[in-house]
Design a protein around this motif. Structure first.
Motif, PDB file in Angstrom:
ATOM      1  N   GLN A   1      72.584 -33.671 -12.787  1.00 37.36           N
ATOM      2  CA  GLN A   1      73.515 -34.300 -13.718  1.00 37.36           C
ATOM      3  C   GLN A   1      74.879 -33.648 -13.538  1.00 37.36           C
ATOM      4  O   GLN A   1      74.975 -32.472 -13.171  1.00 37.36           O
ATOM      5  CB  GLN A   1      73.056 -34.118 -15.160  1.00 37.36           C
TER       6      GLN A   1
ATOM      7  N   ASN B   1      79.264 -34.029 -15.169  1.00 35.62           N
ATOM      8  CA  ASN B   1      80.270 -34.694 -15.998  1.00 35.62           C
ATOM      9  C   ASN B   1      81.655 -34.310 -15.495  1.00 35.62           C
ATOM     10  O   ASN B   1      81.792 -33.498 -14.567  1.00 35.62           O
ATOM     11  CB  ASN B   1      80.087 -34.373 -17.495  1.00 35.62           C
TER      12      ASN B   1
ATOM     13  N   PRO C   1      72.202 -31.146 -23.225  1.00 36.95           N
ATOM     14  CA  PRO C   1      72.519 -32.477 -22.696  1.00 36.95           C
ATOM     15  C   PRO C   1      72.784 -33.521 -23.777  1.00 36.95           C
ATOM     16  O   PRO C   1      73.555 -34.446 -23.562  1.00 36.95           O
ATOM     17  CB  PRO C   1      71.305 -32.839 -21.849  1.00 36.95           C
TER      18      PRO C   1
ATOM     19  N   ASN D   1      76.299 -33.627 -24.286  1.00 39.16           N
ATOM     20  CA  ASN D   1      77.054 -33.750 -23.034  1.00 39.16           C
ATOM     21  C   ASN D   1      77.478 -32.382 -22.493  1.00 39.16           C
ATOM     22  O   ASN D   1      78.460 -32.274 -21.770  1.00 39.16           O
ATOM     23  CB  ASN D   1      78.270 -34.665 -23.231  1.00 39.16           C
ATOM     24  N   TYR D   2      76.749 -31.332 -22.881  1.00 42.19           N
ATOM     25  CA  TYR D   2      77.088 -29.945 -22.520  1.00 42.19           C
ATOM     26  C   TYR D   2      78.513 -29.599 -22.939  1.00 42.19           C
ATOM     27  O   TYR D   2      79.245 -28.927 -22.209  1.00 42.19           O
ATOM     28  CB  TYR D   2      76.886 -29.683 -21.023  1.00 42.19           C
TER      29      TYR D   2
ATOM     30  N   GLU E   1      86.886 -36.608 -21.561  1.00 43.92           N
ATOM     31  CA  GLU E   1      85.528 -36.258 -21.147  1.00 43.92           C
ATOM     32  C   GLU E   1      84.773 -37.503 -20.730  1.00 43.92           C
ATOM     33  O   GLU E   1      84.844 -38.537 -21.377  1.00 43.92           O
ATOM     34  CB  GLU E   1      84.788 -35.569 -22.287  1.00 43.92           C
ATOM     35  N   SER E   2      84.079 -37.395 -19.616  1.00 42.61           N
ATOM     36  CA  SER E   2      83.196 -38.492 -19.208  1.00 42.61           C
ATOM     37  C   SER E   2      81.849 -38.281 -19.861  1.00 42.61           C
ATOM     38  O   SER E   2      81.500 -37.159 -20.222  1.00 42.61           O
ATOM     39  CB  SER E   2      83.036 -38.520 -17.684  1.00 42.61           C
ATOM     40  N   PRO E   3      81.068 -39.344 -19.964  1.00 40.19           N
ATOM     41  CA  PRO E   3      79.668 -39.145 -20.364  1.00 40.19           C
ATOM     42  C   PRO E   3      78.949 -38.360 -19.259  1.00 40.19           C
ATOM     43  O   PRO E   3      79.417 -38.279 -18.131  1.00 40.19           O
ATOM     44  CB  PRO E   3      79.110 -40.567 -20.450  1.00 40.19           C
ATOM     45  N   LEU E   4      77.809 -37.820 -19.590  1.00 34.41           N
ATOM     46  CA  LEU E   4      76.969 -37.150 -18.614  1.00 34.41           C
ATOM     47  C   LEU E   4      76.428 -38.199 -17.645  1.00 34.41           C
ATOM     48  O   LEU E   4      75.926 -39.235 -18.067  1.00 34.41           O
ATOM     49  CB  LEU E   4      75.831 -36.445 -19.345  1.00 34.41           C
TER      50      LEU E   4
ATOM     51  N   ASN F   1      73.796 -39.182 -14.727  1.00 39.24           N
ATOM     52  CA  ASN F   1      72.557 -38.844 -14.024  1.00 39.24           C
ATOM     53  C   ASN F   1      72.749 -39.091 -12.536  1.00 39.24           C
ATOM     54  O   ASN F   1      73.770 -39.644 -12.108  1.00 39.24           O
ATOM     55  CB  ASN F   1      71.402 -39.675 -14.573  1.00 39.24           C
TER      56      ASN F   1
ATOM     57  N   CYS G   1      83.136 -29.484 -14.436  1.00 37.72           N
ATOM     58  CA  CYS G   1      81.815 -29.981 -14.834  1.00 37.72           C
ATOM     59  C   CYS G   1      81.213 -28.889 -15.702  1.00 37.72           C
ATOM     60  O   CYS G   1      81.215 -27.725 -15.325  1.00 37.72           O
ATOM     61  CB  CYS G   1      80.934 -30.246 -13.615  1.00 37.72           C
TER      62      CYS G   1
END
Length: 162
Positions: free
Chosen positions: A79, A81, A104, A107-108, A119-122, A124, A145
């Motif tokens: 994963q 981000n 997670p 989104n850490y 911020e982007s989503p996490l 996969n 990240c």
């Protein structure tokens, strides 16, 4: 003869300058990803396969520009981000460290997002995610990240120009 050489040199330099300007201004992709325009821009960035690295370590936009960042996680199993930090290395490290315990589901990322500009989503493995934001004031900003263990290696710079 000297005048003719100067005119020839000037003509070649002018043609080269125009060619460089014509090649430099796209609105997506590329390592600079946009630039001096005030219109919306889409930047594309990804992870480097299974390495803990972004495929671009420098992006450029104009201050106040609406930016859509498209992040492609090119890993099959990890994963990732994309987090734009307000501040320098100390703030980036604090965000990454706080993300360890957030996990997670968050989104850490820490609950206090005052030093996060975007911020982007996490993402996969083999997933693409997007985030849209307004470019901050001119300056150089760190992106990272925050997945545990990734921050020391997965970082780059967003250069914002006037």
């Amino acid at each position: 003869m000297k005048i003719w050489l100067r005119m020839m040199a000037f003509t070649v330099l002018a043609a080269l300058a125009m060619a460089l300007v014509a090649c430099g201004g796209g609105s997506s992709g590329g390592s600079s990803g946009g630039g001096q325009s005030s219109g919306p821009v889409t930047l594309e960035i990804g992870s480097k396969g299974e390495e803990l690295a972004f495929d671009k370590t420098e992006l450029r936009v104009a201050a106040g520009q609406t930016v859509t960042l498209r992040f492609k996680n090119n890993s099959a199993v990890q994963q990732h981000n994309w987090i734009l930090v307000k501040g320098g290395d100390a703030e980036a490290a604090a965000i990454a460290n706080a993300g360890l315990s957030a996990g997670p589901a968050a989104n850490y990322l820490p609950a206090d997002k005052s030093n996060i500009l975007a911020e982007s989503p996490l993402a996969n493995g083999n997933e693409t995610v997007e985030v849209t934001f307004t470019a901050p004031a001119a300056g150089t900003y760190i992106y990272i990240c925050t997945v545990p263990g990734h921050y020391p290696l997965m970082q780059g710079k967003l250069i914002v120009t006037n």
